[in-house]
Design a protein around this motif. Structure first.
Motif, short mmCIF file in Angstrom:
data_model
loop_
_atom_site.label_atom_id
_atom_site.label_comp_id
_atom_site.label_asym_id
_atom_site.label_seq_id
_atom_site.Cartn_x
_atom_site.Cartn_y
_atom_site.Cartn_z
N SER A 73 -0.87 -2.15 2.10
CA SER A 73 -0.39 -3.23 3.14
C SER A 73 -0.56 -4.58 2.73
CB SER A 73 -1.08 -2.51 4.58
OG SER A 73 -2.12 -2.62 4.57
N LYS A 74 -1.99 -4.82 2.40
CA LYS A 74 -2.19 -6.23 2.21
C LYS A 74 -1.31 -7.04 0.95
CE LYS A 74 -6.78 -5.71 3.95
NZ LYS A 74 -8.07 -5.86 3.60
N TRP A 75 -1.02 -6.35 -0.20
CA TRP A 75 -0.65 -6.87 -1.19
C TRP A 75 1.08 -6.55 -1.58
CZ3 TRP A 75 -3.35 -9.54 -4.92
CH2 TRP A 75 -5.02 -9.75 -4.35
N ALA A 76 1.39 -5.52 -1.16
CA ALA A 76 2.86 -5.04 -1.51
C ALA A 76 3.41 -4.22 -0.29
CB ALA A 76 3.01 -4.54 -2.60
N SER A 77 4.79 -3.94 -0.44
CA SER A 77 5.44 -3.14 0.81
C SER A 77 5.85 -1.72 -0.03
CB SER A 77 6.60 -3.92 1.25
OG SER A 77 7.39 -2.89 2.08
N PHE A 78 5.13 -0.69 0.20
CA PHE A 78 5.31 0.70 -0.40
C PHE A 78 5.39 1.63 1.10
CE2 PHE A 78 3.59 -1.34 -3.95
CZ PHE A 78 4.32 -0.83 -5.03
N THR A 79 6.27 2.53 0.59
CA THR A 79 6.08 3.60 1.43
C THR A 79 5.05 4.66 1.27
OG1 THR A 79 8.67 3.68 1.82
CG2 THR A 79 7.69 5.55 2.49
N VAL A 80 4.02 4.42 1.89
CA VAL A 80 2.92 5.16 1.50
C VAL A 80 2.64 6.39 2.70
CG1 VAL A 80 0.16 4.84 1.41
CG2 VAL A 80 1.72 2.81 0.59
N SER A 81 2.14 7.44 2.14
CA SER A 81 1.76 8.49 2.97
C SER A 81 0.50 9.00 2.42
CB SER A 81 3.11 9.49 2.87
OG SER A 81 4.23 9.41 3.40
N ILE A 82 -0.23 9.78 3.61
CA ILE A 82 -1.58 10.26 3.12
C ILE A 82 -1.66 11.92 3.31
CG2 ILE A 82 -4.14 10.36 3.83
CD1 ILE A 82 -3.82 7.59 4.76
N TYR A 83 -1.60 12.54 2.35
CA TYR A 83 -1.61 14.00 2.16
C TYR A 83 -2.94 14.45 2.16
CZ TYR A 83 -0.17 18.66 0.47
OH TYR A 83 -0.11 20.05 0.45
N HIS A 84 -3.47 14.52 3.65
CA HIS A 84 -4.82 14.99 3.99
C HIS A 84 -4.91 15.39 5.34
CE1 HIS A 84 -9.04 15.06 3.33
NE2 HIS A 84 -9.22 14.21 4.57
N GLY A 85 -5.51 16.31 5.85
CA GLY A 85 -5.87 16.81 7.04
C GLY A 85 -4.64 17.68 7.66
N ALA A 86 -4.27 17.83 8.92
CA ALA A 86 -3.47 18.87 9.35
C ALA A 86 -1.86 18.48 9.12
CB ALA A 86 -3.62 18.84 10.92
N ASN A 87 -1.51 17.18 8.86
CA ASN A 87 -0.09 16.84 8.78
C ASN A 87 0.26 17.22 7.29
OD1 ASN A 87 -1.51 14.59 7.49
ND2 ASN A 87 -0.10 13.18 8.36
N ARG A 88 -0.23 17.97 6.46
CA ARG A 88 0.14 18.15 5.06
C ARG A 88 1.67 18.65 4.93
NH1 ARG A 88 -4.71 20.64 4.94
NH2 ARG A 88 -3.57 22.49 4.94
N ASP A 89 1.93 19.63 5.80
CA ASP A 89 3.17 20.12 5.51
C ASP A 89 4.35 19.01 6.06
OD1 ASP A 89 2.09 22.49 4.93
OD2 ASP A 89 2.12 23.38 7.00
N LEU A 90 4.08 18.26 6.87
CA LEU A 90 5.12 17.22 7.27
C LEU A 90 5.27 16.34 6.10
CD1 LEU A 90 4.36 16.64 10.94
CD2 LEU A 90 6.11 17.96 10.21
#
Length: 866
Positions: A218-235
């Motif tokens: 978020s500080k260095w560039a604009s990417f669509t970043v998602s975190i695959y971790h925890g309960a929302n993995r399926d989404l």
């Protein structure tokens, strides 16, 4: 410069992140080819001890030799030299620099990066790949080189390793590379190819740094970043399949468990942070990573090899399959020759073969690996680090307890395992009557549900016995029952403590855990705490701030009570500290002058532990893995540190910890040989994973040796010095100031002995002087990657013609560009400053001021009569 102007110069830019501020400030110095390692000022243990005599009046330790150089310069020249003297001194230096036949390049300062893109692709190549100006202007020169390296791997569909030291910005280099590949710019808009659909990027990292990666993106560039971790993995997975994700970040544990689902995705690039986690080819994580569908695999790690040379093969066989041949080929051609060539009594033929294989291995590795150290990159901006290894005498009570534990039936079974069995059979004890130890203390507890023992008996006792020996080496309270354990284990630990304390049990307050504040904080029965008591008093009296590391939480509890008793203001961080509170603890310690000591668990690494306000580091207990201790030191020794860092690694003399440290040295030397191609001293006869050459390091019998009657480490080093003198390859200064202080003069002899006895220190040296012997592989190595390089075929060595014979001598080859170092020295002289003073001055002035200095210097050279 006025005080107001100086404050304005040093004020952080409010439009940049803290990470970018540090990157910008550090890029004001030199050009990309100049790397000036600042040799740490040496402050020997004896100097530290002398401060203890009158700590409040003794001056702080100054950089070694700086005052002497200033006095000599003033005596010789009477101040600032005129131009004629400059030219006279410059001529022989430049003449020596030109002896290599290379023309001197113009000396230039490295500005903060220009606000313009940095082209990565070849001229005329479409599409144009470049680092956006908003990122390029905030990168250091070594980071630009790192981004170019990553793009070179990407361009030719290769994988590789970015192996920079911790603190050199591997995360930032990776993000800058991805921004270039994905066509990002400062306005967060895609350049030209908005309609193009790219495969996503997968980043696998430790759980503790997942949000750090997200924040840095978020500080260095604009990417669509998602975190695959925890309960929302399926989404997140559904979003990934819908091409709504550019960067997917997941943890090692999540990928190990759910990696099969992610492996079905076509990834453009896969990046593994802390890639040394892939060192074990039998682990589930390694197996899961092999299923990833891409050749563009990038590993980020500052510790490429930790324990064994075969770890190199596992890591590189993942990032660049086939680059090192087959596993059997690597073991026979590289692993075995390098290990046997490092034996202290290896025949000359073995040493020659090991040197040839080392040269070839480094040439292959460097095609797929870029490794830089702090000394090579930002060393000129730091004061340096001194890594002292201090052997503390155990208390008399500790020695008696340590001796008793070695006599327990459990350990005697391991020591005598290869002796003939007493029953008269031709078998050894471990194969016959002594496979199980029903009369022991540890064995019955381990096999309480299986009285006949297990398949690995009696070797299942090795780890529990080693843990007990390490606990006794650190503090006797550690072997007492822990109230947090289950009742059965507490009963067993109480029985064990009673057996090893013997008649001394009343001296330690019984076999139950001591709850007395005064008892726990007392130092009389702990050799290491006796040394810490004196050293802390000296350091804190001089305004030093201290990091105190231990891998044991119970040891941290004891040290905490000790600090409270002494009235020191401290902070504490261990595995139980909530993640959201860790950064505030770090910030508070760095900013608060009242905070004197920071207690830290060696295992509590990860995000945010940048403790640059501390300039003293104590590692209370050594780790079998040298990378753990190095990482602890780097919490303080990183960019932003303004003082010389002194590290004290405490070892219990005559205990298992001496063997732990010796194995650390062995592993560090193997890593330097295999990864950097360095020539290392040959101390040990033992060879890792070789039963024929267990020597003094390896094998169960060595682990449980009684070392109380000898100085194990110092005897090995002294033996090497004698052999080195006979063979003619001793270094110019084999004994450092730590050693010289033992007998340089009659006065020093008188001072040293009582000081060391008072502290309980029996021996000390500097780790860098013991581990390192000479420079890395000499000569230019072809590390380029071409389209024709095969990643699937084995690596077959090419025999070179007219190869010179290997000579075991120290080669005096400079580690840096001597020509530019000379020019830097002349610039400092032109300003009437020493090199260190000049470096500090550079950090406080504007680019225009630096340019003015260069212009004045050039004009002065052109007009010598002015």
């Amino acid at each position: 410069m006025s005080l107001h102007a100086l404050k304005e110069t040093l004020r952080p830019c409010t439009t940049q992140s803290s990470a970018s501020i540090s990157q910008t400030q550090s890029s004001i110095f030199l050009d990309s080819d100049l790397a000036i390692p600042r040799k740490p000022p040496k402050s020997s243990v004896i100097q530290q001890l002398r401060r203890l005599q009158d700590p409040l009046s003794a001056p702080p330790i100054q950089p070694h030799g700086s005052q002497k150089r200033e006095r000599e310069r003033d005596q010789k020249s009477g101040g600032r030299e005129d131009e004629e003297e400059d030219e006279e001194k410059e001529e022989p230096e430049l003449k020596r620099a030109r002896s290599g036949g290379v023309k001197l390049s113009h000396f230039q300062f490295d500005h903060t990066g220009p606000f313009e893109p940095l082209l990565l692709s070849s001229p005329g190549e479409v599409p144009v790949i470049q680092i956006p100006a908003s990122i390029n202007c905030r990168l250091l020169e070594h980071q630009r080189v790192g981004v170019k390296f990553l793009y070179g791997l990407y361009k030719y569909n290769h994988g590789g390793i970015l192996g920079d030291d911790m603190g050199l910005g591997k995360t930032i280099q990776t993000i800058a590379f991805l921004a270039a590949v994905f066509g990002k710019d400062g306005e967060h808009v895609r350049r030209g190819n908005q309609g193009e659909k790219r495969d996503p990027v997968l980043i696998i990292c430790p759980t503790s740094v997942i949000h750090n990666w997200e924040n840095e993106f978020s500080k260095w560039a604009s990417f669509t970043v998602s975190i695959y971790h925890g309960a929302n993995r399926d989404l997140i997975y559904d979003k990934l399949e819908a091409h709504g994700v550019e960067i997917l970040i997941t943890s090692f544990d999540t990928f190990r468990i759910h990696g099969s689902a992610l492996s079905d995705i076509n990834w453009d690039i896969v990046i593994i942070d802390e890639a040394h986690r892939l060192k074990n080819e039998k682990s589930k994580l390694y197996t899961a990573c092999l299923e990833i569908k891409t050749w563009k695999r990038i590993g980020l790690t500052g510790t490429i090899m930790q324990n064994k040379i075969m770890e190199l093969f596992n890591l590189f066989d993942w990032v660049a399959p086939g680059s090192l041949g087959t596993r059997e080929h690597f073991r026979e051609f590289y692993d075995e020759p390098l290990k046997h060539g490092q034996r202290s009594t290896a025949p000359e033929r073995f040493v020659q073969i090991a040197n040839e294989r080392k040269q070839h291995l480094v040439s292959v590795l460097q095609k797929y690996m870029l490794r830089r150290t702090k000394e090579e990159t930002i060393g000129h901006l730091m004061m340096g680090k001194e890594d002292n290894v201090v052997f503390c005498a155990m208390s008399e009570l500790q020695k008696r307890v340590y001796s008793r534990i070695l006599q327990l039936p459990d350990i005697q079974c391991l020591i005598n395992k290869d002796l003939p069995c007493s029953c008269g059979s031709p078998l050894t004890q471990v194969e016959c009557c002594k496979r199980i130890v029903p009369d022991g203390i540890i064995w019955p507890y381990l096999h309480r549900d299986n009285p006949d023992g297990c398949d690995s008996c009696p070797f299942c006792l090795v780890l529990p016995c080693l843990v007990k020996l390490q606990q006794i080496s650190n503090h006797l309270e550690l072997i007492k029952p822990n109230p947090k354990d289950d009742p059965e284990k507490q009963r067993k630990d109480a029985e064990f403590a009673e057996a090893v304390f013997g008649p001394d049990i009343d001296l330690v307050g019984g076999n139950a855990q001591d709850e007395s504040f005064m008892g726990l904080s007392d130092v009389k029965h702990c050799g290491k705490m006796r040394a810490i008591e004196k050293l802390l008093f000296s350091w804190i009296s001089h305004g030093d701030k201290v990091l105190l590391f231990s891998y044991s939480v119970r040891m941290l509890d004891i040290l905490e009570k000790f600090l409270v008793r002494k009235g020191y203001c401290f902070s504490r961080l261990d595995g139980s500290t909530p993640t959201n509170l860790r950064q505030s603890l770090v910030d508070d310690f760095n900013s608060s002058p009242s905070k004197q000591v920071f207690l830290i668990s060696t295992r509590a690494g990860g995000l945010g532990l940048n403790l640059v306000s501390a300039n003293r580091v104590v590692i209370f207990d050594p780790n079998w893995n040298p990378a753990q201790d190095q990482q602890a030191q780097d919490r303080s020794f990183r960019f932003g540190q303004k003082r010389h860092v002194v590290v004290f690694r405490l070892l219990a003399a005559g205990s298992l910890e001496e063997l732990v440290y010796s194995r650390q040295v062995y592993k560090q030397q193997l890593s330097n040989i295999a990864v950097s191609g360095k020539m290392e001293k040959r101390y040990f006869e033992g060879v890792q994973d070789c039963k024929e050459f267990q020597g003094e390091l390896f094998g169960i019998c060595n682990l449980f040796r009684d070392l109380s009657d000898k100085l194990f480490t110092s005897e090995i080093i002294e033996l090497h010095e004698k052999q080195g003198t006979e063979h003619g390859y001793t270094t110019e200064q084999e004994l450092t100031d730590l050693e010289e202080s033992s007998a340089p003069s009659e006065e020093a002899r008188v001072t040293r002995k009582p000081d060391l006895e008072e502290l309980g220190i029996v021996y000390a040296h500097r780790n860098e002087d013991i581990v390192n012997f000479g420079p890395g592989t000499q000569g230019k190595i072809d590390t380029s990657i071409s389209r024709s390089d095969s990643l699937t075929g084995p690596c077959i060595p090419k025999h070179r013609k007219n190869k010179p014979n290997f000579v075991v001598e120290k080669q005096k080859v400079p580690l840096i560009d001597e020509r530019k170092r000379i020019q830097y020295k002349l610039l400092a002289r032109h300003m009437g400053m020493g090199e260190l003073e000049f470096s500090k001055w550079l950090l406080t002035v504007t680019p225009s001021d630096r340019e003015k200095v260069l212009e004045d210097y050039k004009k002065r050279k052109k007009t010598p009569n002015s």
